[in-house]
Design a protein around this motif. Structure first.
Motif, PDB file in Angstrom:
ATOM      1  N   GLU A 189       0.815  -1.223   0.000  1.00  0.00           N
ATOM      2  CA  GLU A 189       0.000   0.000   0.000  1.00  0.00           C
ATOM      3  C   GLU A 189       0.839   1.260   0.000  1.00  0.00           C
ATOM      4  O   GLU A 189       0.317   2.377  -0.029  1.00  0.00           O
ATOM      5  CB  GLU A 189      -0.928  -0.008   1.226  1.00  0.00           C
ATOM      6  N   GLY A 190       2.168   1.111   0.026  1.00  0.00           N
ATOM      7  CA  GLY A 190       3.062   2.256   0.051  1.00  0.00           C
ATOM      8  C   GLY A 190       3.387   2.660   1.479  1.00  0.00           C
ATOM      9  O   GLY A 190       2.576   2.496   2.384  1.00  0.00           O
ATOM     10  N   ALA A 191       4.586   3.182   1.672  1.00  0.00           N
ATOM     11  CA  ALA A 191       5.000   3.613   3.011  1.00  0.00           C
ATOM     12  C   ALA A 191       5.784   4.913   2.885  1.00  0.00           C
ATOM     13  O   ALA A 191       6.723   4.996   2.090  1.00  0.00           O
ATOM     14  CB  ALA A 191       5.852   2.546   3.687  1.00  0.00           C
ATOM     15  N   GLY A 192       5.377   5.914   3.654  1.00  0.00           N
ATOM     16  CA  GLY A 192       6.063   7.196   3.595  1.00  0.00           C
ATOM     17  C   GLY A 192       5.990   7.813   2.213  1.00  0.00           C
ATOM     18  O   GLY A 192       4.922   7.911   1.610  1.00  0.00           O
ATOM     19  N   ARG A 193       7.140   8.188   1.684  1.00  0.00           N
ATOM     20  CA  ARG A 193       7.175   8.811   0.361  1.00  0.00           C
ATOM     21  C   ARG A 193       7.319   7.800  -0.767  1.00  0.00           C
ATOM     22  O   ARG A 193       7.415   8.176  -1.932  1.00  0.00           O
ATOM     23  CB  ARG A 193       8.334   9.807   0.293  1.00  0.00           C
ATOM     24  N   TYR A 194       7.358   6.532  -0.418  1.00  0.00           N
ATOM     25  CA  TYR A 194       7.524   5.500  -1.441  1.00  0.00           C
ATOM     26  C   TYR A 194       6.157   5.071  -1.980  1.00  0.00           C
ATOM     27  O   TYR A 194       5.165   5.057  -1.254  1.00  0.00           O
ATOM     28  CB  TYR A 194       8.283   4.309  -0.860  1.00  0.00           C
ATOM     29  N   PRO A 195       6.095   4.693  -3.260  1.00  0.00           N
ATOM     30  CA  PRO A 195       4.789   4.479  -3.907  1.00  0.00           C
ATOM     31  C   PRO A 195       4.095   3.188  -3.510  1.00  0.00           C
ATOM     32  O   PRO A 195       4.735   2.197  -3.147  1.00  0.00           O
ATOM     33  CB  PRO A 195       5.153   4.450  -5.399  1.00  0.00           C
ATOM     34  N   GLU A 196       2.777   3.223  -3.592  1.00  0.00           N
ATOM     35  CA  GLU A 196       1.992   2.002  -3.449  1.00  0.00           C
ATOM     36  C   GLU A 196       2.116   1.188  -4.729  1.00  0.00           C
ATOM     37  O   GLU A 196       2.330   1.735  -5.817  1.00  0.00           O
ATOM     38  CB  GLU A 196       0.525   2.340  -3.174  1.00  0.00           C
ATOM     39  N   LEU A 197       1.960  -0.117  -4.610  1.00  0.00           N
ATOM     40  CA  LEU A 197       2.093  -1.010  -5.755  1.00  0.00           C
ATOM     41  C   LEU A 197       0.780  -1.659  -6.141  1.00  0.00           C
ATOM     42  O   LEU A 197       0.592  -2.028  -7.302  1.00  0.00           O
ATOM     43  CB  LEU A 197       3.130  -2.109  -5.452  1.00  0.00           C
ATOM     44  N   ILE A 198      -0.130  -1.816  -5.189  1.00  0.00           N
ATOM     45  CA  ILE A 198      -1.401  -2.492  -5.437  1.00  0.00           C
ATOM     46  C   ILE A 198      -2.539  -1.578  -4.999  1.00  0.00           C
ATOM     47  O   ILE A 198      -2.441  -0.882  -3.987  1.00  0.00           O
ATOM     48  CB  ILE A 198      -1.484  -3.827  -4.667  1.00  0.00           C
ATOM     49  N   GLY A 199      -3.643  -1.617  -5.746  1.00  0.00           N
ATOM     50  CA  GLY A 199      -4.809  -0.804  -5.410  1.00  0.00           C
ATOM     51  C   GLY A 199      -5.048   0.261  -6.467  1.00  0.00           C
ATOM     52  O   GLY A 199      -4.312   0.383  -7.444  1.00  0.00           O
ATOM     53  N   GLY A 200      -6.082   1.030  -6.254  1.00  0.00           N
ATOM     54  CA  GLY A 200      -6.358   2.128  -7.178  1.00  0.00           C
ATOM     55  C   GLY A 200      -7.161   1.763  -8.401  1.00  0.00           C
ATOM     56  O   GLY A 200      -7.228   2.546  -9.359  1.00  0.00           O
ATOM     57  N   LYS A 201      -7.790   0.599  -8.397  1.00  0.00           N
ATOM     58  CA  LYS A 201      -8.602   0.235  -9.563  1.00  0.00           C
ATOM     59  C   LYS A 201      -9.718   1.252  -9.776  1.00  0.00           C
ATOM     60  O   LYS A 201     -10.406   1.648  -8.839  1.00  0.00           O
ATOM     61  CB  LYS A 201      -9.207  -1.151  -9.367  1.00  0.00           C
ATOM     62  N   GLY A 202      -9.888   1.672 -11.021  1.00  0.00           N
ATOM     63  CA  GLY A 202     -10.947   2.605 -11.362  1.00  0.00           C
ATOM     64  C   GLY A 202     -10.665   4.053 -11.008  1.00  0.00           C
ATOM     65  O   GLY A 202     -11.568   4.880 -11.078  1.00  0.00           O
ATOM     66  N   THR A 203      -9.410   4.380 -10.643  1.00  0.00           N
ATOM     67  CA  THR A 203      -9.117   5.761 -10.233  1.00  0.00           C
ATOM     68  C   THR A 203      -8.454   6.593 -11.331  1.00  0.00           C
ATOM     69  O   THR A 203      -8.250   7.790 -11.142  1.00  0.00           O
ATOM     70  CB  THR A 203      -8.188   5.768  -9.009  1.00  0.00           C
ATOM     71  N   LEU A 204      -8.105   5.997 -12.458  1.00  0.00           N
ATOM     72  CA  LEU A 204      -7.331   6.726 -13.461  1.00  0.00           C
ATOM     73  C   LEU A 204      -8.080   7.922 -14.038  1.00  0.00           C
ATOM     74  O   LEU A 204      -7.467   8.899 -14.463  1.00  0.00           O
ATOM     75  CB  LEU A 204      -6.909   5.782 -14.595  1.00  0.00           C
ATOM     76  N   LYS A 205      -9.395   7.868 -14.062  1.00  0.00           N
ATOM     77  CA  LYS A 205     -10.179   8.985 -14.575  1.00  0.00           C
ATOM     78  C   LYS A 205     -10.663   9.908 -13.461  1.00  0.00           C
ATOM     79  O   LYS A 205     -11.425  10.841 -13.723  1.00  0.00           O
ATOM     80  CB  LYS A 205     -11.367   8.462 -15.379  1.00  0.00           C
TER      81      LYS A 205
END
Length: 226
Positions: A91-107
């Protein structure tokens, strides 16, 4: 004939000779260099080349090495090598990016570009992890380690079963949700709108909508004399 006239005649003849000579093309020079070694170093061996030739092509997985991994092993490796930056559940930690999740958020107004929401090809995930991860110790993971971490990540995204080994053949068959969300072969959209106005376009006079510049003191409110 004076010396100056003789010199001019000699220069003129030289110019004519040079102009008649065939031009040396850049391609010819490149070919000469290709066939004439500089005489330093020695040819790279197959083993040395193999150490650098590790790229994997995303669309078809060309370049994927032999080996396989499991979700169980991937979880162990991920917790030890990746979780400190990317979170225990990717899910990401601190300033490092999340890797999984966010489906349907691109728009949406808050697009989350993750493996299961944005990435186009699963083999590209293997390529990046093997070349660049873990942070500070890149290229220390074996192919089996990398397959295992990829298997765990895909399992977290509900794209790979927990009880199935992942290898090159299996990775090529994984279709990420946003695979068809990319433009292939160049962007067909025009750079400008066809009805862009070029002359006499302003319909209303300009007006000031904010006095922020004046309040910040960066723009004077009155004209000043030179």
């Amino acid at each position: 004939m004076s010396r100056s006239l003789k010199a001019l005649a000699l220069l003129g003849g030289l110019a004519i000779a040079l102009s008649a000579a065939p031009p040396v093309l850049a391609q010819d020079r490149a070919q000469d260099r290709a066939h004439k070694p500089f005489g330093i170093g020695k040819p790279a061996t197959r083993e040395q080349i193999a150490g650098w030739d590790i790229d994997v092509r995303g669309p078809d997985g060309a370049g994927l090495p032999p080996g396989s991994g499991t979700v169980e092993k991937g979880e162990e490796l991920y917790m030890a090598q990746c979780a400190a930056c990317h979170g225990e559940f990717a899910e990401g930690a601190g300033r490092y990016p999340e890797l999984i999740g966010g489906k349907g958020t691109l728009k949406s107004e808050d697009p989350r570009k993750t493996i299961d929401s944005y990435w186009p090809h699963a083999p590209g995930l293997f390529d990046y992890i093997r070349r660049a991860m873990p942070f500070g110790a890149a290229q220390t993971l074996t192919p089996d380690d990398t397959y295992s971490i990829v298997a765990w990540l895909l399992n977290q995204a509900d794209l790979w079963p927990a009880d199935k080994d992942l290898d090159a053949e299996g990775l090529r068959k994984v279709k990420l949700p946003n695979r068809d969300g990319f433009i292939v072969g160049g962007d067909p959209r025009p750079d400008v709108k066809p009805d862009t106005c070029m002359t006499n376009c302003r319909k209303t006079p300009p007006r000031i909508t904010s006095d922020l510049a004046a309040r910040l003191g960066v723009t004077p409110t009155q004209k000043t004399s030179d």
